[in-house]
Write a protein that holds these residues in place. Structure first.
Motif, PDB file in Angstrom:
ATOM      1  N   ASP A  93     -35.084  -2.286   5.011  1.00  0.00           N
ATOM      2  CA  ASP A  93     -33.984  -1.658   5.336  1.00  0.00           C
ATOM      3  C   ASP A  93     -33.012  -1.743   4.542  1.00  0.00           C
ATOM      4  N   GLN A 145     -40.418   2.879   5.771  1.00  0.00           N
ATOM      5  CA  GLN A 145     -41.252   3.551   7.000  1.00  0.00           C
ATOM      6  C   GLN A 145     -42.642   2.615   7.012  1.00  0.00           C
ATOM      7  N   THR A 149     -39.609   0.604  10.443  1.00  0.00           N
ATOM      8  CA  THR A 149     -38.151   0.613  10.961  1.00  0.00           C
ATOM      9  C   THR A 149     -37.360   2.050  10.575  1.00  0.00           C
ATOM     10  N   ARG A 151     -37.581   5.985  10.260  1.00  0.00           N
ATOM     11  CA  ARG A 151     -38.503   7.317  11.128  1.00  0.00           C
ATOM     12  C   ARG A 151     -39.718   7.636  10.205  1.00  0.00           C
ATOM     13  N   THR A 190     -31.613   7.379  10.533  1.00  0.00           N
ATOM     14  CA  THR A 190     -32.719   7.184   9.684  1.00  0.00           C
ATOM     15  C   THR A 190     -33.453   5.766  10.299  1.00  0.00           C
ATOM     16  N   THR A 192     -35.420   3.369  13.208  1.00  0.00           N
ATOM     17  CA  THR A 192     -35.709   3.466  14.671  1.00  0.00           C
ATOM     18  C   THR A 192     -35.282   2.675  15.651  1.00  0.00           C
ATOM     19  N   THR A 193     -34.525   1.598  15.015  1.00  0.00           N
ATOM     20  CA  THR A 193     -33.684   0.467  15.735  1.00  0.00           C
ATOM     21  C   THR A 193     -32.544   0.475  15.365  1.00  0.00           C
TER      22      THR A 193
END
Length: 195
Positions: A93, A145, A149, A151, A190, A192-193
């Protein structure tokens, strides 16, 4: 060190080395001058600042577009290397977020150069440079990805226009924090968390 045919003094370095040094110096100086004055800056001024004559500049770069392409290519190669370093040294990330920030800085710095190249020399360096950036973006995005983490439905070809759009839309902003804030919104979408 090689000696001269008479054996009494060192031979001068091969011309190739001097030519490479001059070329590298011209590219580095052109980067500075284009950043200060834009892509229409005087080529004679670039040669003078680099400490070479105009003839040396034109031997390496027969026209403005060739010099712009060399400067842009050099910057893009550094941006691509940065993606590789971040991928090897940062969590997925962080690597993606840091590289997108570097891409935004690159896009903001190089707006005029890229458009000048596209207008004056259609198709020449643009496609290769775009592919290099797209591949670097795909590398850092895919890693995030795979980490679960970022999308899964996002593609590198989606991220690049978003970052370029931020660069273009904030060219004349009075708020210097706006580009980073807009990029933070892209990053929020971008991952997901929450970061």
């Amino acid at each position: 060190m090689p000696t001269s045919p008479r054996g009494n003094s060192p031979a001068p370095p091969p011309r190739r080395t001097d030519a490479r040094v001059n070329r590298d110096r011209l590219v580095a100086t052109a980067q500075e001058v284009f950043a200060e004055l834009g892509p229409a800056a005087s080529l004679n001024q670039i040669a003078q600042r680099a400490g070479v004559g105009p003839g040396t500049l034109y031997r390496h770069f027969p026209n403005r577009q060739a010099l712009l392409a060399a400067v842009l290519r050099d910057r893009i190669e550094r941006l691509v290397r940065q993606a590789d370093v971040l991928t090897a040294t940062e969590p997925p990330d962080d690597a993606l977020a840091h590289w997108l920030r570097a891409l935004l800085a690159h896009a903001r710095l190089n707006q005029g150069m890229g458009s000048t190249l596209m207008v004056e020399e259609p198709g020449a360096p643009g496609l290769d440079c775009h592919r290099l950036i797209l591949d670097a973006a795909a590398g850092v995005l895919t890693r995030a990805q795979e980490h679960g983490t970022a999308r899964a439905d996002l593609a590198a070809a989606d991220l690049i226009p978003l970052v370029a759009g931020i660069a273009l839309s904030t060219t004349h902003t009075a708020d210097p924090t706006q580009p980073a804030r807009l990029l933070d919104l892209v990053l929020d979408a971008t991952f997901t968390t929450p970061r």
